[in-house]
Motif scaffolding. Structure first.
Motif, PDB file in Angstrom:
ATOM      1  N   GLY A   1      -9.211   8.394 -30.269  1.00 46.04           N
ATOM      2  CA  GLY A   1      -8.951   6.920 -30.417  1.00 46.04           C
ATOM      3  C   GLY A   1      -8.927   6.711 -31.696  1.00 46.04           C
ATOM      4  O   GLY A   1      -9.255   7.329 -32.741  1.00 46.04           O
ATOM      5  N   PRO A   2      -8.677   5.200 -32.137  1.00 43.19           N
ATOM      6  CA  PRO A   2      -8.763   4.788 -33.398  1.00 43.19           C
ATOM      7  C   PRO A   2      -9.931   4.496 -33.823  1.00 43.19           C
ATOM      8  O   PRO A   2     -11.035   4.422 -33.193  1.00 43.19           O
ATOM      9  CB  PRO A   2      -8.031   3.379 -33.200  1.00 43.19           C
ATOM     10  N   ALA A   3     -10.221   4.757 -35.154  1.00 43.73           N
ATOM     11  CA  ALA A   3     -11.747   4.926 -35.940  1.00 43.73           C
ATOM     12  C   ALA A   3     -12.347   3.423 -35.719  1.00 43.73           C
ATOM     13  O   ALA A   3     -13.431   3.507 -35.541  1.00 43.73           O
ATOM     14  CB  ALA A   3     -11.385   5.335 -37.388  1.00 43.73           C
ATOM     15  N   ALA A   4     -11.750   2.275 -35.739  1.00 42.20           N
ATOM     16  CA  ALA A   4     -12.323   1.084 -35.774  1.00 42.20           C
ATOM     17  C   ALA A   4     -13.065   0.787 -34.453  1.00 42.20           C
ATOM     18  O   ALA A   4     -14.170   0.297 -34.211  1.00 42.20           O
ATOM     19  CB  ALA A   4     -11.125   0.022 -35.805  1.00 42.20           C
ATOM     20  N   LEU A   5     -12.517   1.540 -33.156  1.00 41.65           N
ATOM     21  CA  LEU A   5     -13.313   1.454 -31.859  1.00 41.65           C
ATOM     22  C   LEU A   5     -14.017   2.684 -31.731  1.00 41.65           C
ATOM     23  O   LEU A   5     -15.051   2.565 -30.895  1.00 41.65           O
ATOM     24  CB  LEU A   5     -12.268   1.370 -30.871  1.00 41.65           C
ATOM     25  N   THR A   6     -14.048   3.946 -32.405  1.00 36.49           N
ATOM     26  CA  THR A   6     -14.610   4.907 -32.284  1.00 36.49           C
ATOM     27  C   THR A   6     -15.959   5.073 -33.204  1.00 36.49           C
ATOM     28  O   THR A   6     -16.889   5.874 -32.923  1.00 36.49           O
ATOM     29  CB  THR A   6     -13.782   6.166 -32.152  1.00 36.49           C
TER      30      THR A   6
ATOM     31  N   ALA B   1      -9.267   3.843 -26.898  1.00 33.00           N
ATOM     32  CA  ALA B   1     -10.326   5.143 -27.173  1.00 33.00           C
ATOM     33  C   ALA B   1     -10.835   5.519 -26.100  1.00 33.00           C
ATOM     34  O   ALA B   1     -10.655   4.827 -25.100  1.00 33.00           O
ATOM     35  CB  ALA B   1     -11.184   4.590 -28.131  1.00 33.00           C
ATOM     36  N   ARG B   2     -11.117   6.877 -25.949  1.00 31.73           N
ATOM     37  CA  ARG B   2     -11.571   7.414 -24.681  1.00 31.73           C
ATOM     38  C   ARG B   2     -12.819   8.451 -25.205  1.00 31.73           C
ATOM     39  O   ARG B   2     -12.958   9.011 -26.186  1.00 31.73           O
ATOM     40  CB  ARG B   2     -10.403   8.498 -24.113  1.00 31.73           C
TER      41      ARG B   2
ATOM     42  N   PRO C   1     -25.363  15.379 -12.639  1.00 33.34           N
ATOM     43  CA  PRO C   1     -24.373  16.114 -11.976  1.00 33.34           C
ATOM     44  C   PRO C   1     -22.919  16.163 -12.256  1.00 33.34           C
ATOM     45  O   PRO C   1     -22.310  16.989 -11.909  1.00 33.34           O
ATOM     46  CB  PRO C   1     -24.339  15.318 -10.369  1.00 33.34           C
ATOM     47  N   GLY C   2     -22.615  15.170 -13.319  1.00 34.74           N
ATOM     48  CA  GLY C   2     -21.105  15.199 -13.855  1.00 34.74           C
ATOM     49  C   GLY C   2     -20.934  14.724 -15.045  1.00 34.74           C
ATOM     50  O   GLY C   2     -21.790  14.056 -15.516  1.00 34.74           O
ATOM     51  N   GLU C   3     -19.445  14.455 -15.240  1.00 30.67           N
ATOM     52  CA  GLU C   3     -19.180  13.858 -16.349  1.00 30.67           C
ATOM     53  C   GLU C   3     -18.918  12.393 -16.181  1.00 30.67           C
ATOM     54  O   GLU C   3     -18.755  11.771 -15.281  1.00 30.67           O
ATOM     55  CB  GLU C   3     -17.773  14.414 -17.067  1.00 30.67           C
ATOM     56  N   VAL C   4     -19.135  11.434 -17.558  1.00 31.15           N
ATOM     57  CA  VAL C   4     -18.864  10.051 -17.506  1.00 31.15           C
ATOM     58  C   VAL C   4     -17.708   9.970 -18.465  1.00 31.15           C
ATOM     59  O   VAL C   4     -18.152  10.431 -19.720  1.00 31.15           O
ATOM     60  CB  VAL C   4     -20.291   9.437 -17.735  1.00 31.15           C
ATOM     61  N   THR C   5     -16.822   9.239 -18.090  1.00 32.69           N
ATOM     62  CA  THR C   5     -15.838   8.724 -19.076  1.00 32.69           C
ATOM     63  C   THR C   5     -15.752   7.254 -19.536  1.00 32.69           C
ATOM     64  O   THR C   5     -15.728   6.326 -18.428  1.00 32.69           O
ATOM     65  CB  THR C   5     -14.417   9.184 -18.644  1.00 32.69           C
ATOM     66  N   ALA C   6     -15.782   6.818 -20.522  1.00 37.09           N
ATOM     67  CA  ALA C   6     -15.670   5.323 -21.094  1.00 37.09           C
ATOM     68  C   ALA C   6     -14.535   5.318 -21.805  1.00 37.09           C
ATOM     69  O   ALA C   6     -13.877   5.875 -22.596  1.00 37.09           O
ATOM     70  CB  ALA C   6     -16.867   5.067 -22.089  1.00 37.09           C
ATOM     71  N   HIS C   7     -13.614   4.325 -21.528  1.00 39.62           N
ATOM     72  CA  HIS C   7     -12.382   3.675 -21.964  1.00 39.62           C
ATOM     73  C   HIS C   7     -12.610   2.552 -22.793  1.00 39.62           C
ATOM     74  O   HIS C   7     -13.294   1.746 -22.248  1.00 39.62           O
ATOM     75  CB  HIS C   7     -11.440   3.698 -20.981  1.00 39.62           C
ATOM     76  N   ALA C   8     -12.229   2.556 -24.145  1.00 41.22           N
ATOM     77  CA  ALA C   8     -12.542   1.300 -24.822  1.00 41.22           C
ATOM     78  C   ALA C   8     -10.937   0.894 -25.467  1.00 41.22           C
ATOM     79  O   ALA C   8     -10.286   1.577 -26.277  1.00 41.22           O
ATOM     80  CB  ALA C   8     -13.476   1.331 -26.054  1.00 41.22           C
ATOM     81  N   ALA C   9     -10.580  -0.275 -25.066  1.00 40.53           N
ATOM     82  CA  ALA C   9      -9.251  -0.788 -25.594  1.00 40.53           C
ATOM     83  C   ALA C   9      -9.448  -2.066 -26.299  1.00 40.53           C
ATOM     84  O   ALA C   9     -10.292  -2.692 -26.260  1.00 40.53           O
ATOM     85  CB  ALA C   9      -8.278  -0.999 -24.275  1.00 40.53           C
ATOM     86  N   TRP C  10      -8.168  -2.430 -27.072  1.00 42.23           N
ATOM     87  CA  TRP C  10      -8.321  -3.771 -27.747  1.00 42.23           C
ATOM     88  C   TRP C  10      -8.440  -4.599 -26.910  1.00 42.23           C
ATOM     89  O   TRP C  10      -9.036  -5.835 -26.989  1.00 42.23           O
ATOM     90  CB  TRP C  10      -7.146  -3.609 -28.983  1.00 42.23           C
TER      91      TRP C  10
END
Length: 584
Positions: free
Chosen positions: A7-12, A37-38, A46-55
């Motif tokens: 994702g974009p540097a500003a968010l990551t 961003a992801r 037990p598993g994965e966690v996914t975070a999404h960050a958007a404008w």
């Protein structure tokens, strides 16, 4: 923990920095200038966690394309610009930085839920727009209350300027030191009296129309005399520091410290597994003894994540409950940070009250406070003492300076902005440095404090040991100014160029183009002045330029079609901003 990031540097970038400080092995699969961003994290659960960050998550994408448009649509430009008499964009990426910290919180909360045996959310979504509305929640609640402000809102405010040109912030938490300071400089009595209410309420209103007589008094006094007046009066002053000066000072990688209690690692938690639909902090108890914004906001976030938050208040209750404007007899600002908490009145200055708090801490999961340095130890409520009654307690201190700067002034928002160069970073190169009267580091300090506590809780679940956590306003300021400090260290101008994020006037309002969109100038900007806001937006978007209208009245935001349905009302009728996360 391993984390893959795109994702974009500003968010990551802030998210990456904080995750790496927690020990995560983070890799970037792609970096894009725009878009969401992801973050995909895998711990020992037990598993994965996914975070999404958007404008934009509650805003339409066309109105929340980047930092500038999010600041404009959310009302942030309006609040920051109150002292200037018109909307101004913050030159720091405040919404993105707050969203980044909230993203880390969401990841930690989901991993904590897994560690506690939960089988709930594995997808977390946040947005810079959600973060912006959270940071503005007190201002929004006050603007949408049925009562008026206690003091009028009008342009003006510190910093003051000494005869030599030194720009400085002044702090006085009570009227007596304020009056003594100005009398020592021979200021007019009427100006001293009339200036105090607006100065006192600047934390609430983001402006302070202080009498010009006080500014003239400061301008006629030499800097040594001003410092002597402060020392003798009990007030404090701090000269505004430049970002270039800050690069010479040691800055740690992390904005907090996590210190497990000494002793053997204990067994993981034996608490019963969480129900599938439970929030990450369900069945956990948080004791909060906070004041102002930093600690109460952190505890508010724990409540949103499902914790039972018990607020420790003095006998008679928190006096800020009555701070105007009120809704159904309760301060709208107070509700923005404290709704849903249980209150227990304890005189923590008395031996009996201290014993009562220790009893509560024995059965709690988190104890959180932001008392003045040394007070907790003086009252027998320090980390070592409470660890002896609850070895699994996460003890959290949200401080001002974390004891890192020996010459530090009082640890309040505007003093921290002044001392760290945040006041310079917040404004573009053609505006004089000045701390924003929007409470930037108090709010970000609360977010960073909550992040640290969640990390402490996850560490406790994995080791069986309690953890002492300290975060600070200083650490929050360093997180916010990190990009500017990097530019300064590389020999570049740390400040953004002239006119950066400055909205453009129209015939009936203002518009704000995205940062990467060429800023209209000359004849084109003049034509926008003759257009309505809707016409100006249509004209610029027809050219492929992302742009949105600037919110200039927070009272209209709940009915703004861009945010239709985003707000709710609590049992008192006070405005409630949307949660900073969505879990799925």
């Amino acid at each position: 923990m391993t984390v893959e990031v795109a994702g974009p540097a500003a968010l990551t970038a802030p998210t990456l920095a904080h995750l790496r400080s927690l020990g995560a092995r983070a890799t970037e699969s792609s970096v894009t200038p725009t878009g969401p961003a992801r973050f995909t994290a895998a711990g020992n659960g037990p598993g994965e966690v996914t975070a999404h960050a958007a404008w934009a998550d509650v805003l339409p994408e066309a109105d929340g394309a980047d930092e500038a448009t999010v600041q404009a649509a959310s009302g942030m430009m309006h609040v920051h610009g109150r002292r200037d008499g018109g909307p101004r964009g913050l030159a720091v990426d405040y919404a993105a930085t707050c969203a980044s910290v909230l993203t880390v919180q969401g990841l930690l909360a989901a991993l904590l839920s897994q560690a506690r045996g939960g089988s709930g959310a594995t997808e977390i979504t946040t947005g810079a727009d959600r973060a912006a509305l959270l940071t503005l929640s007190q201002y929004l609640a006050a603007a949408n209350a049925p009562e008026a402000e206690a003091v009028p809102s009008a342009p003006g405010g510190p910093p003051f300027t000494a005869a030599c040109g030194t720009r400085f912030e002044l702090e006085a938490l009570e009227p007596a030191p304020w009056a003594r300071f100005w009398r020592a400089l021979d200021a007019p009595e009427e100006a001293i009296r009339s200036g105090w209410p607006t100065f006192q309420f600047r934390y609430a209103t983001a402006c302070a129309p202080i009498p010009q007589a006080l500014h003239r008094t400061a301008n006629e006094a030499a800097w040594p005399r001003i410092r002597e007046a402060a020392a003798a009066s009990g007030a404090e002053v701090c000269a505004l520091r430049a970002l270039a000066e800050r690069t010479a000072e040691a800055i740690p990688d992390a904005p907090w410290t996590l210190t497990p209690y000494p002793g053997k690692t204990g067994p993981p938690s034996t608490a019963r597994p969480l129900p599938a639909d439970a929030l990450p902090l369900s069945s956990l108890t948080v004791l909060e003894a906070g004041r102002r914004i930093q600690a109460p906001l952190a505890a508010h976030l724990f409540g949103l994540l499902g914790a039972d938050v018990v607020r420790i208040e003095p006998p008679g209750g928190d006096p800020l409950r009555g701070m105007p404007p009120c809704t159904s007899g309760v301060s709208a600002r107070w509700l923005a940070l404290n709704r849903g908490k249980r209150a227990v009145e304890i005189d923590i200055k008395s031996p009996a009250g201290q014993a009562e708090l220790r009893e509560l801490a024995a059965d709690a999961d988190v104890f959180l406070h932001n008392w003045a340095p040394g007070k907790a130890e003086q009252w027998g409520l320090g980390a070592d003492r409470l660890a002896s009654v609850n070895p699994r307690l996460v003890y959290a201190y949200t401080s001002g300076w974390a004891g890192r700067l020996p010459d530090a002034p009082m640890g309040t928002d505007f003093m921290v902005q002044a001392r760290t160069g945040a006041g310079e970073a917040a404004r573009p190169a053609d505006e004089p440095p000045a701390p924003s009267l929007m409470t930037l580091v108090d709010v970000l300090g609360g977010l960073v404090g909550a992040e640290a506590v969640l990390a402490g809780l996850l560490l406790r679940e994995r080791t069986g040991r309690g953890v002492a956590v300290e975060s600070s306003l200083l650490g929050a300021a360093e997180t916010l100014t990190a990009p500017a400090l990097r530019r300064a260290a590389e020999g570049q101008d740390p400040r953004r160029p002239a006119g950066f994020r400055r909205p453009l006037p129209t015939a009936d309002g203002w518009v704000a183009p995205a940062d990467h969109s060429a800023r209209p100038a000359g004849a084109e900007a003049a034509r926008l002045r003759d257009m309505t806001t809707d016409e100006a937006i249509a004209a610029l978007r027809a050219q492929g330029r992302p742009v949105t209208a600037v919110t200039t009245d927070l009272a209209t935001l709940p009915e703004d079609p861009r945010l239709h349905g985003a707000f709710t009302r609590d049992a008192h009728g006070s405005l409630v901003v949307p949660s900073p996360w969505r879990f799925a």
